[in-house]
Design a protein around this motif. Structure first.
Motif, PDB file in Angstrom:
ATOM      1  N   LEU A  62       0.823  -1.207   0.000  1.00 17.37           N
ATOM      2  CA  LEU A  62       0.000   0.000   0.000  1.00 17.37           C
ATOM      3  C   LEU A  62       0.858   1.258   0.000  1.00 17.37           C
ATOM      4  O   LEU A  62       1.865   1.331   0.705  1.00 17.37           O
ATOM      5  CB  LEU A  62      -0.914   0.009   1.234  1.00 17.37           C
ATOM      6  CG  LEU A  62      -1.798  -1.227   1.363  1.00 17.37           C
ATOM      7  CD1 LEU A  62      -1.532  -1.923   2.676  1.00 17.37           C
ATOM      8  CD2 LEU A  62      -3.258  -0.867   1.226  1.00 17.37           C
ATOM      9  N   LEU A  63       0.448   2.219  -0.810  1.00 21.11           N
ATOM     10  CA  LEU A  63       1.070   3.540  -0.823  1.00 21.11           C
ATOM     11  C   LEU A  63       0.026   4.494  -0.291  1.00 21.11           C
ATOM     12  O   LEU A  63      -1.044   4.644  -0.901  1.00 21.11           O
ATOM     13  CB  LEU A  63       1.474   3.904  -2.252  1.00 21.11           C
ATOM     14  CG  LEU A  63       2.165   5.257  -2.455  1.00 21.11           C
ATOM     15  CD1 LEU A  63       3.574   5.247  -1.883  1.00 21.11           C
ATOM     16  CD2 LEU A  63       2.211   5.604  -3.947  1.00 21.11           C
ATOM     17  N   ASP A  64       0.313   5.101   0.852  1.00 19.40           N
ATOM     18  CA  ASP A  64      -0.653   5.978   1.498  1.00 19.40           C
ATOM     19  C   ASP A  64      -2.001   5.273   1.690  1.00 19.40           C
ATOM     20  O   ASP A  64      -3.060   5.866   1.471  1.00 19.40           O
ATOM     21  CB  ASP A  64      -0.847   7.251   0.663  1.00 19.40           C
ATOM     22  CG  ASP A  64      -0.758   8.491   1.536  1.00 19.40           C
ATOM     23  OD1 ASP A  64      -0.407   8.358   2.726  1.00 19.40           O
ATOM     24  OD2 ASP A  64      -1.050   9.592   1.038  1.00 19.40           O
ATOM     25  N   GLY A  65      -1.935   4.006   2.038  1.00 20.05           N
ATOM     26  CA  GLY A  65      -3.140   3.236   2.314  1.00 20.05           C
ATOM     27  C   GLY A  65      -3.848   2.687   1.091  1.00 20.05           C
ATOM     28  O   GLY A  65      -4.875   2.020   1.208  1.00 20.05           O
ATOM     29  N   VAL A  66      -3.309   2.945  -0.099  1.00 20.23           N
ATOM     30  CA  VAL A  66      -3.959   2.493  -1.337  1.00 20.23           C
ATOM     31  C   VAL A  66      -3.143   1.360  -1.956  1.00 20.23           C
ATOM     32  O   VAL A  66      -1.924   1.496  -2.149  1.00 20.23           O
ATOM     33  CB  VAL A  66      -4.088   3.657  -2.351  1.00 20.23           C
ATOM     34  CG1 VAL A  66      -4.739   3.182  -3.636  1.00 20.23           C
ATOM     35  CG2 VAL A  66      -4.855   4.830  -1.743  1.00 20.23           C
ATOM     36  N   ASP A  67      -3.811   0.245  -2.257  1.00 22.77           N
ATOM     37  CA  ASP A  67      -3.185  -0.903  -2.924  1.00 22.77           C
ATOM     38  C   ASP A  67      -2.506  -0.426  -4.213  1.00 22.77           C
ATOM     39  O   ASP A  67      -3.161   0.142  -5.089  1.00 22.77           O
ATOM     40  CB  ASP A  67      -4.307  -1.919  -3.239  1.00 22.77           C
ATOM     41  CG  ASP A  67      -3.776  -3.192  -3.879  1.00 22.77           C
ATOM     42  OD1 ASP A  67      -2.644  -3.177  -4.431  1.00 22.77           O
ATOM     43  OD2 ASP A  67      -4.500  -4.203  -3.828  1.00 22.77           O
TER      44      ASP A  67
END
Ligand code: ADP
Ligand code: ADP
Length: 229
Positions: A62-67
């Motif tokens: 995850l990047l900043d909580g995004v897959d």
């Protein structure tokens, strides 16, 4: 800057044994996270996965909580800068070496980045209006200087995440510390993930993740790891 999280990531290079086995760690926004471990532990593979050069067999990144599999590649490329080992030096001036990577950068931006990353002698020359010729027809840069130049190039893009491979750089301890200080000044506001040789060179990283044979062996601050918690 964004956070980076590995959640139970498993991966094997085609036809090879597992390179990562259920790896989980978080790199906090704006902090410095060090991946430490012996050769073959899976450090470089982690960098390759984060940039989607390869896809995990299991787990999520995850990047900043995004897959990251749902993030457009162009955005991923713009957000993550990887300072590779043995980055090339162009035959040309220092400024040209930065501008080829980022042609739209202003002179002020180029100078700002060179001032924080390069050694004092080069900066003094820049102040005097001298843009040093480097590469085959100019000054031969040492391993440490080449790495500084590569970091300057990466920072010019103002990435959210800076990936730094120190493990293979030909740096002695003194140079490593100087370079670290330069990055600290320049990478202010970046989430930094670095691959380091030894625990002793990353005493001030906010989090150290010790990898061994594709597994997270330990993680924590330097003080915690030395205490053996
Ligand atoms: P280091 O451990 O110092 O990073 P390595 O010798 O492990 O250096 O790796 C150097 C390069 O070779 C890396 O780009 C890595 O991805 C690649 N590499 C490592 N092992 C293999 C392999 N078995 N087959 C192909 N490429 C490999
Ligand atoms: P480290 O960076 O910690 O030295 P790597 O991620 O390079 O470790 O390697 C982890 C494992 O994956 C090793 O067994 C290595 O040989 C293998 N490996 C790394 N890169 C490649 C590659 N490009 N192709 C095949 N195997 C690789």
């Amino acid at each position: 800057p964004p956070s980076v999280e590995f959640r139970d990531v498993g991966f094997a290079h085609p036809g090879r044994a597992q390179a990562l086995r259920g790896v989980s760690f978080t790199a906090d926004p704006g902090a410095r996270t060090a991946l430490v471990g012996p050769s073959g532990a899976g450090k470089s593979t982690s960098f390759a996965l984060l940039q989607r050069f390869v896809e995990p067999d299991s787990g999520t990144i995850l990047l900043d909580g995004v897959d990251i599999t749902t993030i457009p590649r162009a955005h991923l490329r713009a957000t993550i800068a990887h300072v590779e080992q043995d980055a090339p030096v162009l035959a040309g001036t220092l400024r040209e070496n930065l501008l080829y990577a980022e042609p739209n950068a202003t002179d002020a931006e180029v100078d700002r980045v060179l001032r924080v990353t390069m050694l004092k002698s080069f900066v003094d020359d820049l102040e005097r209006g001298l843009d040093t010729e480097v590469g085959t027809r100019g000054v031969a840069l040492s391993g440490g200087e080449r790495q500084r130049l590569a970091i300057a190039r990466a920072l010019l893009r103002r990435p959210g995440v800076l990936l730094l491979d120190e493990a293979t750089a030909q740096l002695d301890a003194r140079n490593e510390t100087a370079l670290r200080e330069a990055v600290d000044r320049a990478a202010l506001g970046c989430t930094v993930i670095l691959i380091a040789h030894r625990l002793s060179t990353v005493t001030d990283a906010e989090r150290i993740v010790v990898l061994e044979q594709g597994r997270v062996r330990a993680s924590g601050t330097h003080a915690e790891l030395v205490r053996g918690d």
